[in-house]
Design an enzyme around this catalytic site. Sequence first.
Site, short mmCIF file in Angstrom:
data_model
loop_
_atom_site.label_atom_id
_atom_site.label_comp_id
_atom_site.label_asym_id
_atom_site.label_seq_id
_atom_site.Cartn_x
_atom_site.Cartn_y
_atom_site.Cartn_z
N SER A 86 0.84 -1.19 0.00
CA SER A 86 0.00 0.00 0.00
C SER A 86 0.88 1.26 0.00
CB SER A 86 -0.97 -0.05 1.19
OG SER A 86 -2.06 0.83 1.01
N MET A 87 0.78 2.14 0.98
CA MET A 87 1.68 3.28 1.03
C MET A 87 3.14 2.84 0.97
SD MET A 87 2.18 6.24 3.98
CE MET A 87 3.42 5.36 4.95
#
Length: 250
Positions: free
Chosen positions: A94-95
């Site tokens: 994700s991030m």
Amino acid sequence: MPLASPSPYLTRHTRPGRPARRLVCFPHAGGAASFYRPWAPYTDPATELLAIQYPGRENRFREPLIPTMDPLTSAVAEELLALPPLPTVFFGHSMGAAVAYETLLRLDQAGAAAHITRLCVSGRSPDDFAGPAVRTDDDVVEAVRSLGGTHAEVLDNPDMRELLLPAIRNDYHLIDGYRRRSDAPPLRVDVHALTGDRDPRVTPEEMAGWSALTSGSFTLTVLAGDHFYLVPATERVARIAMEPVEPLPV
């Protein structure tokens, strides 16, 4: 417990006597280095498993948060540059996929990326952004819930919510404001993209966009699950990340 590390950014989950390779893992928004602790049993005895610890959480709880991508990845790159070179895989979820990618660019700019053999990106397309947003606490909590985030249930507890929310809010601010540079040089590593088949945030077709960012090989793996598909599939994902790594040239 994590093994001692000379850098607050680097949490060691394994410490081989004679490491032959290294796996560096980058957490998701609101995540911490401990997210990757369960991977340790699935790495072979010669693999050094490191996880990046962003400021403001766990053992770095009292340190100031970093709200933008550039200073964060510059600091991470500096710490990785201090390590002895080993064939290395980056894994970011994700991030963390964006942080791993930007860190790799900085290592490449420093002429020190030759030992990075693969970038594994999970649960985030290369150009995924929602645009700058002002998120209320309720907005952030709802975003975490919608993705099946690992903090979703504990955020029902007011004390835990007060404790965890600043780091989660900070990371959403960071990733909302992040833009991949359109003129960034292509990567020179193999890229392996992974995603869940029911991820509400990204489709397999969007994950395939990572193929345009490298001159190396590209692989896409779709597993059953939502945005946090990798939690029930810990063993499989860890083993995918550490598929045979080429030795460094002599």
